[in-house]
Design a protein around this motif. Structure first.
Motif, short mmCIF file in Angstrom:
data_model
loop_
_atom_site.label_atom_id
_atom_site.label_comp_id
_atom_site.label_asym_id
_atom_site.label_seq_id
_atom_site.Cartn_x
_atom_site.Cartn_y
_atom_site.Cartn_z
N LEU B 40 0.62 -1.15 -0.02
CA LEU B 40 -0.33 -0.16 0.10
C LEU B 40 0.95 1.23 0.01
N GLY B 41 0.71 1.91 -1.05
CA GLY B 41 1.39 3.25 -1.16
C GLY B 41 0.51 4.22 -0.39
N GLN B 42 1.25 5.14 0.39
CA GLN B 42 0.50 6.23 1.21
C GLN B 42 1.33 7.48 0.92
N VAL B 43 0.24 8.31 0.94
CA VAL B 43 0.99 9.74 0.60
C VAL B 43 1.41 10.50 1.69
N ARG B 44 2.91 10.77 1.77
CA ARG B 44 3.21 11.40 3.04
C ARG B 44 3.22 12.79 3.18
N GLY B 55 -1.44 16.97 0.21
CA GLY B 55 -1.65 15.79 -0.91
C GLY B 55 -1.14 15.90 -2.22
N ILE B 56 -1.19 14.83 -3.12
CA ILE B 56 -0.56 14.66 -4.35
C ILE B 56 -1.94 14.78 -5.27
N ASP B 57 -1.82 15.56 -6.50
CA ASP B 57 -2.90 15.33 -7.51
C ASP B 57 -1.97 14.52 -8.65
N TYR B 58 -2.73 13.32 -8.63
CA TYR B 58 -2.09 12.49 -9.77
C TYR B 58 -2.74 12.45 -11.04
N THR B 59 -1.98 12.42 -12.26
CA THR B 59 -2.34 12.59 -13.72
C THR B 59 -1.31 11.51 -14.19
N GLY B 92 -6.30 11.98 -9.84
CA GLY B 92 -6.67 13.03 -8.88
C GLY B 92 -6.34 12.80 -7.57
N THR B 93 -6.66 13.80 -6.77
CA THR B 93 -6.22 14.27 -5.37
C THR B 93 -6.44 13.05 -4.38
N GLU B 134 2.66 17.57 -5.95
CA GLU B 134 2.50 17.73 -4.43
C GLU B 134 2.08 19.02 -4.19
N ILE B 135 0.96 19.08 -3.52
CA ILE B 135 0.27 20.36 -3.09
C ILE B 135 0.70 20.59 -1.63
N PHE B 136 1.08 21.91 -1.43
CA PHE B 136 1.47 22.39 -0.16
C PHE B 136 0.24 22.93 0.54
#
Lengths: 78, 147
Positions: B40-44, B55-59, B92-93, B134-136
Motif C-alpha cells: 500500500l503506497g500512502q501519501v506522506r 496531498g498529491i494530485d495524480y495525472t 486525481g487528489t 505535490e500540493i502544499f
C-alpha cells in the motif's frame, strides 16, 4: 503528416496546454523537439522522455507517419 | 493481434480500506492460494522549506500507463509462480495519509509473493508514466519525482 503532441505534468504546465496538433514532414524526434523548443522555450530547461504511439524512443528515432507524440516528465507513480 | 482486453488500473481519488478489504475477501474462494502479499503506497506529509504537503494530485498518460501495467503483469507472471495479481493506482487528489497505490499478489507459497511484490512495485515506480503534483498547505506545488 499530422502529429498530435501531448504534454504531461510539469511539461503541460510549461507549455500551458495539454496537447497540440502539428503539420510536419518526416522528421527525427530531435528535429521535432527543436521546433517544439522554439514554440515553448521553457522546454530547453526541462528533463523529459519522448514516446511515439505509447512507446519510448530515442532522439534519433524517425517519425514517418501520423502519430501521437508524448513528452513525459520524470515518473512519480506510487 | 488483439490480446486480452487491457485492464484499467486507475481509480479516481484515494483507495479506501473497504475496497482493499473487499479485494482480500474475494480471494477466499481461491483455495489453492496459501500466501498473499500486499503493498500500500500512502501519501506522506513531507515538510519542505517549512511547508507541509497536504496531498498529491495524480495525472497519467493513461493509454501508455495501462499498456505498461499490462507489460509488468505479463513479465511478473512469466518470472514468478503467482496465482493472481491486482494493481490499482489513484488519479486525481489523494490527501496525505490516504492510499494511492494498491498491489496485491497471491501464490500457493510465501517466498514467491515476497519477491514478486517487490519486483512489481519497483517496476511500477520506474516504468509507468504517472505524474504527481505535490500540493502544499499554502496551495503552491512542486512536482514529485521517483528516486
Amino acid at each position: 503528416m499530422q502529429l498530435t503532441i501531448k504534454y504531461f505534468g510539469m511539461i503541460a504546465e510549461a507549455t500551458t496546454m495539454p496537447e497540440e496538433q502539428l503539420q510536419i514532414e518526416h522528421c527525427s524526434v530531435s528535429e521535432l523537439l527543436e521546433k517544439l523548443k522554439i514554440a515553448h522555450p521553457k522546454l530547453n530547461h526541462m528533463d523529459f522522455k519522448v514516446a511515439v504511439d505509447q512507446q519510448l524512443v530515442q532522439e534519433n528515432y524517425t517519425i514517418t507517419k501520423e502519430a501521437e507524440i508524448a513528452l513525459l516528465p520524470p515518473f512519480a507513480g506510487g | 493481434m488483439e490480446k486480452t482486453k487491457l485492464k484499467n488500473v486507475f481509480v479516481q481519488g484515494a483507495i479506501s480500506s473497504e475496497f482493499i478489504g473487499n479485494s482480500i475477501a474475494k480471494h477466499q474462494t481461491k483455495t489453492t492460494i496459501g500466501a498473499h502479499n500486499i503493498f500500500l503506497g500512502q501519501v506522506r506529509a513531507d515538510v519542505i522549506d517549512g511547508k507541509t504537503i497536504t496531498g498529491i494530485d495524480y495525472t497519467a498518460y493513461e493509454e501508455m500507463a495501462n499498456l505498461k501495467f499490462q507489460e509488468i503483469r505479463e513479465r511478473t507472471f512469466a518470472k514468478f509462480d503467482l496465482t493472481c495479481m491486482h494493481i490499482y493506482h489513484s488519479l486525481g487528489t489523494v490527501n496525505a495519509g490516504e492510499i494511492c497505490l494498491f498491489v496485491f499478489v497471491s501464490s500457493p507459497r510465501r517466498r514467491i509473493v515476497f519477491e514478486a511484490l517487490e519486483y512489481v512495485v519497483e517496476a511500477i515506480k520506474a516504468d509507468v508514466p504517472v505524474f504527481g503534483k505535490e500540493i502544499f498547505e499554502d496551495e503552491t506545488h512542486q512536482w514529485k519525482q521517483n528516486t
